[in-house]
Write a protein that holds these residues in place. Structure first.
Motif, mmCIF file in Angstrom:
data_model
loop_
_atom_site.group_PDB
_atom_site.id
_atom_site.type_symbol
_atom_site.label_atom_id
_atom_site.label_comp_id
_atom_site.label_asym_id
_atom_site.label_seq_id
_atom_site.Cartn_x
_atom_site.Cartn_y
_atom_site.Cartn_z
ATOM 1 N N LEU A 13 -49.497 -78.063 -3.708
ATOM 2 C CA LEU A 13 -50.918 -77.751 -3.644
ATOM 3 C C LEU A 13 -51.583 -77.894 -5.008
ATOM 4 O O LEU A 13 -52.699 -78.399 -5.128
ATOM 5 C CB LEU A 13 -51.124 -76.323 -3.119
ATOM 6 C CG LEU A 13 -50.809 -76.085 -1.645
ATOM 7 C CD1 LEU A 13 -50.836 -74.597 -1.329
ATOM 8 C CD2 LEU A 13 -51.791 -76.825 -0.759
ATOM 9 N N ALA B 7 -51.999 -81.609 -5.807
ATOM 10 C CA ALA B 7 -53.110 -82.194 -5.051
ATOM 11 C C ALA B 7 -54.457 -81.776 -5.639
ATOM 12 O O ALA B 7 -55.412 -82.560 -5.632
ATOM 13 C CB ALA B 7 -53.018 -81.783 -3.588
ATOM 14 N N CYS C 173 -55.933 -89.657 -4.449
ATOM 15 C CA CYS C 173 -54.683 -89.035 -4.890
ATOM 16 C C CYS C 173 -53.539 -90.026 -4.741
ATOM 17 O O CYS C 173 -53.379 -90.635 -3.675
ATOM 18 C CB CYS C 173 -54.400 -87.783 -4.066
ATOM 19 S SG CYS C 173 -52.907 -86.885 -4.553
ATOM 20 N N ARG D 295 -52.236 -86.358 4.655
ATOM 21 C CA ARG D 295 -52.648 -84.969 4.866
ATOM 22 C C ARG D 295 -54.133 -84.841 4.544
ATOM 23 O O ARG D 295 -54.546 -85.036 3.398
ATOM 24 C CB ARG D 295 -51.818 -84.024 3.996
ATOM 25 C CG ARG D 295 -50.335 -84.028 4.350
ATOM 26 C CD ARG D 295 -49.578 -82.928 3.645
ATOM 27 N NE ARG D 295 -48.174 -82.909 4.036
ATOM 28 C CZ ARG D 295 -47.697 -82.271 5.100
ATOM 29 N NH1 ARG D 295 -48.539 -81.583 5.858
ATOM 30 N NH2 ARG D 295 -46.418 -82.306 5.395
ATOM 31 N N ARG E 22 -57.870 -83.420 3.836
ATOM 32 C CA ARG E 22 -58.392 -82.355 2.994
ATOM 33 C C ARG E 22 -59.830 -82.025 3.394
ATOM 34 O O ARG E 22 -60.488 -82.790 4.097
ATOM 35 C CB ARG E 22 -58.327 -82.751 1.513
ATOM 36 C CG ARG E 22 -56.924 -82.889 0.992
ATOM 37 C CD ARG E 22 -56.882 -82.966 -0.522
ATOM 38 N NE ARG E 22 -57.306 -84.261 -1.023
ATOM 39 C CZ ARG E 22 -57.320 -84.576 -2.323
ATOM 40 N NH1 ARG E 22 -56.971 -83.671 -3.229
ATOM 41 N NH2 ARG E 22 -57.691 -85.774 -2.724
ATOM 42 N N LEU F 289 -56.492 -78.685 0.192
ATOM 43 C CA LEU F 289 -55.480 -79.210 1.097
ATOM 44 C C LEU F 289 -55.110 -78.197 2.177
ATOM 45 O O LEU F 289 -54.793 -78.571 3.300
ATOM 46 C CB LEU F 289 -54.224 -79.603 0.309
ATOM 47 C CG LEU F 289 -53.031 -80.133 1.098
ATOM 48 C CD1 LEU F 289 -53.410 -81.363 1.916
ATOM 49 C CD2 LEU F 289 -51.872 -80.461 0.164
ATOM 50 N N ASN F 290 -55.150 -76.915 1.857
ATOM 51 C CA ASN F 290 -54.785 -75.880 2.822
ATOM 52 C C ASN F 290 -55.998 -75.259 3.494
ATOM 53 O O ASN F 290 -56.254 -75.487 4.655
ATOM 54 C CB ASN F 290 -53.945 -74.794 2.152
ATOM 55 C CG ASN F 290 -52.471 -74.906 2.489
ATOM 56 O OD1 ASN F 290 -52.045 -75.837 3.160
ATOM 57 N ND2 ASN F 290 -51.682 -73.963 2.018
ATOM 58 N N THR G 184 -57.363 -76.880 7.122
ATOM 59 C CA THR G 184 -56.942 -78.195 7.587
ATOM 60 C C THR G 184 -55.764 -78.027 8.542
ATOM 61 O O THR G 184 -55.161 -76.947 8.610
ATOM 62 C CB THR G 184 -56.508 -79.062 6.407
ATOM 63 O OG1 THR G 184 -55.335 -78.465 5.812
ATOM 64 C CG2 THR G 184 -57.597 -79.177 5.355
ATOM 65 N N THR H 262 -52.880 -79.209 7.955
ATOM 66 C CA THR H 262 -51.789 -78.864 7.037
ATOM 67 C C THR H 262 -51.776 -77.373 6.751
ATOM 68 O O THR H 262 -50.724 -76.736 6.704
ATOM 69 C CB THR H 262 -51.917 -79.661 5.730
ATOM 70 O OG1 THR H 262 -51.710 -81.046 5.985
ATOM 71 C CG2 THR H 262 -50.900 -79.196 4.691
ATOM 72 N N ASP I 47 -57.898 -72.863 -1.661
ATOM 73 C CA ASP I 47 -56.441 -72.983 -1.803
ATOM 74 C C ASP I 47 -55.875 -71.885 -2.699
ATOM 75 O O ASP I 47 -54.959 -72.110 -3.486
ATOM 76 C CB ASP I 47 -56.062 -74.364 -2.353
ATOM 77 C CG ASP I 47 -55.925 -75.410 -1.259
ATOM 78 O OD1 ASP I 47 -55.885 -75.020 -0.076
ATOM 79 O OD2 ASP I 47 -55.852 -76.603 -1.579
ATOM 80 N N PRO J 228 -57.532 -88.252 1.545
ATOM 81 C CA PRO J 228 -56.357 -87.476 1.956
ATOM 82 C C PRO J 228 -55.302 -87.460 0.855
ATOM 83 O O PRO J 228 -55.409 -88.166 -0.155
ATOM 84 C CB PRO J 228 -55.856 -88.239 3.183
ATOM 85 C CG PRO J 228 -56.220 -89.661 2.894
ATOM 86 C CD PRO J 228 -57.530 -89.615 2.141
ATOM 87 N N VAL J 229 -54.276 -86.635 1.060
ATOM 88 C CA VAL J 229 -53.126 -86.628 0.158
ATOM 89 C C VAL J 229 -51.991 -87.386 0.840
ATOM 90 O O VAL J 229 -51.464 -86.925 1.854
ATOM 91 C CB VAL J 229 -52.681 -85.194 -0.181
ATOM 92 C CG1 VAL J 229 -51.435 -85.215 -1.071
ATOM 93 C CG2 VAL J 229 -53.801 -84.434 -0.866
#
Length: 401
Positions: free
Chosen positions: A170, A173, A180, A219, A221, A248-249, A285, A287, A348, A369-370
């Motif tokens: 995390l 990212a 990314c 993943r 975001r 991301l989370n 997300t 994720t 995050d 995205p990642v």
């Protein structure tokens, strides 16, 4: 401001539109679509999907096979960023040293590391590590991610290696708020739900990635923009946008230490859909669905599913349930003027800000995205993590009749 042609090259999006302001300048605004923005599929200076057309063809009439996403290179990668979990763990530092020597001496890579990693691993002793010290660059992140210009780092890093757990991934990212580079995450941490690679196999893994044989999962975001009230009689459209974070989370809005419940007005495409009265709201997300959202009773969603999850935290209503909305919508969460207390927003788990009545946050799916490397494939890795880390559906089998 960039011209229309430049914006097209940067974004490459069919669901973005251009409109003219009163000053005659062109800006980009997003069309509202249930299916969300198409992701930018060029990751860093050299990485891309093997077949970008497979992503561009994804629409309401077609379905992309997640297992078909393969990592490709426009030219041979040579510069790698290593993010190590902070701390003086002996095994972690030995693993980093072993990896750094192999990358420099065997693979001829140029490394980028943080100052803390330099000191914790003993690489600040130039005499002891003089053989590879010239191939190691030191960089230091600015304190405020929103003001951190990742363009220089983004243009230099071909791919990222993380040594640690989910928090390390995390953090990595968060350094790249825009495009990314691909991330290969090694599990040398406590949980490791997102880190599917085992360090003893790093030589085989990295050679496969460099040779273009890696499988990817994109993943998604969320782009979260803080909106502060501009006057006492502020309407929703009058708020001033001041900071933006790509997460991301999840985005978490909570009441902090206040003893009363907070009231959060939730708008979807400028339409008020509900008011959440309780301890707070998690906007995550797919994720992030297995993180705080799952602990708050939300559903677990595969990372390839396009959507945004809304999970109330301890709502003061038995009928207030988690929902999943399309990834293309625009969400606005406003702290209601009738709320008895303020609220706090964190992105995050970082950059915590206090919200006052009338303040809020706009949330949209990011076009960046990642790209994470997978060990086997998207389905196998995800369900393996569910079983090993969360013990999903683990129970003693019923005896046959």
């Amino acid at each position: 401001m960039a011209s229309i042609d430049q914006c097209d090259m940067v974004n490459g999006l069919s669901n973005e539109r251009k409109k003219k302001t009163t000053q005659g300048k062109w800006v980009i605004s997003r069309r509202r679509s249930c299916h969300g923005p198409k992701p930018v599929t060029k990751f860093g200076p050299k990485a891309k999907l093997v077949d970008d057309q497979s992503v561009e063809d994804c629409s309401i009439f077609s379905t992309c096979d997640p297992s078909s996403m393969m990592l490709g290179w426009k030219s041979e990668p040579r510069q790698v960023l290593i993010i190590k979990k902070p701390g003086d763990d002996d095994y972690l530092n030995r693993s980093f040293t072993q990896l750094a020597y192999w990358l420099v001496q065997e693979m001829n890579f140029l490394l980028y590391i943080e100052p803390a990693t330099l000191s914790e691993s003993g690489f600040d002793n130039e005499e002891e590590h003089e053989n590879i010290r010239s191939k190691i660059n030191i960089w230091e992140q600015e304190a405020d991610v929103s003001s951190f210009s990742d363009r220089g780092l983004e243009a230099s890093i071909d791919f990222i290696i993380t040594l640690g757990g989910d928090g390390t991934l995390l953090y990595a990212a968060s350094l790249f708020q825009h495009s990314c580079p691909p991330v290969i995450a090694y599990h040398i941490g406590s949980l490791g739900f997102l880190t599917c690679f085992k360090f003893p196999n790093y030589k085989q893994d990295l050679k496969s990635v460099v040779n273009g044989n890696g499988k990817l999962i994109l993943r998604k975001r969320l782009e979260c923009t803080l909106m502060l009230k501009t006057d006492n009689d502020c309407k929703l459209d009058d708020n001033k946008m001041i900071k933006s974070y790509t997460v991301l989370n999840e985005l978490l809005i909570d009441r902090g230490s206040a003893q009363t419940l907070s009231n959060l007005d939730v708008y979807l495409n400028d339409r008020l859909i509900t008011t959440v009265q309780g301890d707070g709201l998690i906007v995550s997300t797919p994720t992030g669905s297995t993180a705080y959202a799952a602990a708050a009773g939300g559903s677990m969603v595969h990372p390839s599913v396009p959507g945004i999850l809304l999970t109330p935290v301890c709502p003061h209503s038995l009928s207030s349930r988690p929902v999943i909305v399309p990834s293309g919508v625009e969400l606005k969460i406003i702290l209601s003027q009738e709320s008895r207390c303020g609220a706090f927003a964190s992105f995050d788990g970082r950059n915590r800000y206090e919200l006052r009545r009338g303040d809020g946050i706009r949330v949209m799916t990011s076009v960046y995205p990642v790209p994470c490397l997978t060990q086997d494939d998207q389905i196998t890795d995800w369900f393996t993590s569910l079983g090993e880390c969360l013990h999903w559906n683990v129970r003693q089998k019923q005896k046959p009749l």
